[in-house]
Enzyme design. Sequence first.
Site, PDB file in Angstrom:
ATOM      1  N   THR A  96     -52.162   1.295  -2.789  1.00  0.00           N
ATOM      2  CA  THR A  96     -53.006   2.472  -2.987  1.00  0.00           C
ATOM      3  C   THR A  96     -52.094   3.691  -3.030  1.00  0.00           C
ATOM      4  OG1 THR A  96     -54.725   1.402  -1.678  1.00  0.00           O
ATOM      5  CG2 THR A  96     -54.986   3.749  -2.112  1.00  0.00           C
ATOM      6  N   LYS A 171     -60.261   3.336  -6.867  1.00  0.00           N
ATOM      7  CA  LYS A 171     -59.885   2.944  -5.502  1.00  0.00           C
ATOM      8  C   LYS A 171     -59.938   4.142  -4.547  1.00  0.00           C
ATOM      9  CE  LYS A 171     -57.942   0.827  -2.024  1.00  0.00           C
ATOM     10  NZ  LYS A 171     -58.732  -0.043  -1.162  1.00  0.00           N
ATOM     11  N   LYS A 246     -53.503   8.278   4.696  1.00  0.00           N
ATOM     12  CA  LYS A 246     -52.910   8.440   3.363  1.00  0.00           C
ATOM     13  C   LYS A 246     -54.022   8.429   2.301  1.00  0.00           C
ATOM     14  CE  LYS A 246     -51.803   4.814   1.202  1.00  0.00           C
ATOM     15  NZ  LYS A 246     -51.343   3.586   0.567  1.00  0.00           N
TER      16      LYS A 246
HETATM   17  P1  NAD Z   1     -48.086  -3.163   5.267  1.00  0.00           P
HETATM   18  O1  NAD Z   1     -47.352  -1.973   5.777  1.00  0.00           O
HETATM   19  O2  NAD Z   1     -48.590  -4.190   6.215  1.00  0.00           O
HETATM   20  O3  NAD Z   1     -47.179  -3.940   4.184  1.00  0.00           O
HETATM   21  C1  NAD Z   1     -46.294  -3.311   3.309  1.00  0.00           C
HETATM   22  C2  NAD Z   1     -44.991  -4.094   3.309  1.00  0.00           C
HETATM   23  O4  NAD Z   1     -44.090  -3.489   2.369  1.00  0.00           O
HETATM   24  C3  NAD Z   1     -44.277  -4.076   4.674  1.00  0.00           C
HETATM   25  O5  NAD Z   1     -44.091  -5.420   5.116  1.00  0.00           O
HETATM   26  C4  NAD Z   1     -42.954  -3.361   4.387  1.00  0.00           C
HETATM   27  O6  NAD Z   1     -41.868  -3.881   5.134  1.00  0.00           O
HETATM   28  C5  NAD Z   1     -42.786  -3.635   2.892  1.00  0.00           C
HETATM   29  N1  NAD Z   1     -41.882  -2.701   2.240  1.00  0.00           N
HETATM   30  C6  NAD Z   1     -41.802  -1.347   2.349  1.00  0.00           C
HETATM   31  N2  NAD Z   1     -40.835  -0.863   1.555  1.00  0.00           N
HETATM   32  C7  NAD Z   1     -40.266  -1.932   0.937  1.00  0.00           C
HETATM   33  C8  NAD Z   1     -39.213  -2.069   0.014  1.00  0.00           C
HETATM   34  N3  NAD Z   1     -38.518  -1.023  -0.438  1.00  0.00           N
HETATM   35  N4  NAD Z   1     -38.901  -3.317  -0.406  1.00  0.00           N
HETATM   36  C9  NAD Z   1     -39.572  -4.401   0.043  1.00  0.00           C
HETATM   37  N5  NAD Z   1     -40.590  -4.331   0.937  1.00  0.00           N
HETATM   38  C10 NAD Z   1     -40.930  -3.103   1.367  1.00  0.00           C
HETATM   39  O7  NAD Z   1     -49.276  -2.567   4.382  1.00  0.00           O
HETATM   40  P2  NAD Z   1     -50.582  -3.370   3.909  1.00  0.00           P
HETATM   41  O8  NAD Z   1     -51.678  -3.163   4.892  1.00  0.00           O
HETATM   42  O9  NAD Z   1     -50.213  -4.747   3.481  1.00  0.00           O
HETATM   43  O10 NAD Z   1     -50.961  -2.491   2.626  1.00  0.00           O
HETATM   44  C11 NAD Z   1     -50.194  -2.546   1.441  1.00  0.00           C
HETATM   45  C12 NAD Z   1     -50.865  -1.652   0.402  1.00  0.00           C
HETATM   46  O11 NAD Z   1     -52.204  -2.134   0.151  1.00  0.00           O
HETATM   47  C13 NAD Z   1     -51.004  -0.199   0.858  1.00  0.00           C
HETATM   48  O12 NAD Z   1     -50.783   0.662  -0.224  1.00  0.00           O
HETATM   49  C14 NAD Z   1     -52.447  -0.121   1.369  1.00  0.00           C
HETATM   50  O13 NAD Z   1     -52.971   1.201   1.288  1.00  0.00           O
HETATM   51  C15 NAD Z   1     -53.131  -1.097   0.426  1.00  0.00           C
HETATM   52  N6  NAD Z   1     -54.335  -1.715   0.991  1.00  0.00           N
HETATM   53  C16 NAD Z   1     -54.347  -2.161   2.284  1.00  0.00           C
HETATM   54  C17 NAD Z   1     -55.507  -2.750   2.786  1.00  0.00           C
HETATM   55  C18 NAD Z   1     -55.582  -3.247   4.223  1.00  0.00           C
HETATM   56  O14 NAD Z   1     -56.693  -3.573   4.705  1.00  0.00           O
HETATM   57  N7  NAD Z   1     -54.473  -3.375   4.945  1.00  0.00           N
HETATM   58  C19 NAD Z   1     -56.635  -2.897   1.962  1.00  0.00           C
HETATM   59  C20 NAD Z   1     -56.561  -2.464   0.634  1.00  0.00           C
HETATM   60  C21 NAD Z   1     -55.408  -1.876   0.155  1.00  0.00           C
END
Ligand code: NAD
Length: 312
Positions: A96, A171, A246
């Site tokens: 997102t 979204k 965010k």
């Molecule tokens: P999260 O923080 O659990 O996972 C993100 C991952 O990306 C982490 O493991 C981090 O180490 C990794 N990362 C960061 N920078 C990196 C890089 N340069 N190279 C490789 N890996 C890297 O976040 P999440 O909850 O999985 O959410 C991910 C995305 O999905 C976000 O944008 C969030 O807004 C969106 N989202 C989340 C949810 C939810 O319920 N958690 C629902 C819908 C959408």
Amino acid sequence: MSTIAFIGLGHMGAPMSAHLVAAGHTVRGVDLDATAAAAAASRGVRIVSSIAEALAGADAVITSLPKPEHVRAVYGAPDGVFAHAAASALLLDTSTVDVETSRWCHDEADARGLSFVDAPISGGTAGAEAHSLTFMLGGRAGDVARARDVVAPMAGNVIACGGAGAGIAAKLVNNMMLFISVMAVSEGSQLAEQLGLDPQVFWDVARVSSADSWALRTWYPVPGVVEKAAANNNFDASFSVDLARKDCGLAVRAGDETGVHLPAARLALSQLDELVAEGLGAKDCTLVARFASPDGTLRGYDPARDDAAAHV
Ligand code: NAD
């Protein structure tokens, strides 16, 4: 079956990539966090140490990254996705981000003759585990058609929203409505408690009445009612305050840019800001229920357990 590069194996990326493995694809994963990488490896993802390695010969590249700055870095860096993607690979960002970052991805991809689709998701970690996510796709019609096949093993619904950035626009509006809804459920849950209602009985009523919502069904912030709700786990994040702030902030910014009045979203954002200021950004966003409780304590939340975990 194809080879898919998956970058970002966190709360969402880990279960999503596991479903691609289960569908028979070879999935090469990258994450900066060793714990996240190990968890994905235990579900069949082949962990590699660079984006270049993940992308070599990949048919599709999927990113699931925390914030816009991570997306710009992972795509735009000299060792990033744009530098290493084959022209035949389809690039999908499920993170997102703001509309500008998504358009930047589209423009940079176009400039290099690459195919990019914005593909944000809704459904939370429960939806990611249950492969029932809603995907909102934005991009050229042909690319969006290809994206449908790629996301199918992770999806309950796939909706083509329009051209570049249309998925992200949908979204941001969806999530803004969600966080307003979380506030409604938070206040309702605490008022029901103070009026002496059995939480399960009240939830049963609301579930089949006019207060029903996704937030009520999935994230009810009282322990012992909804199995996967963070309230059962000391409000450890399934969707963190940081990520909620965010998303809400991006929606409020879009309101400022378009002249739309968003008082309820601003209030939701101010509560999330307050949690961040208290150092609770890593907790679950449903912790906003604390602001409704008469004395600021919340059943199911024991700050001492956070302190204990921090000192392990
Ligand atoms: P999260 O923080 O659990 O996972 C993100 C991952 O990306 C982490 O493991 C981090 O180490 C990794 N990362 C960061 N920078 C990196 C890089 N340069 N190279 C490789 N890996 C890297 O976040 P999440 O909850 O999985 O959410 C991910 C995305 O999905 C976000 O944008 C969030 O807004 C969106 N989202 C989340 C949810 C939810 O319920 N958690 C629902 C819908 C959408």
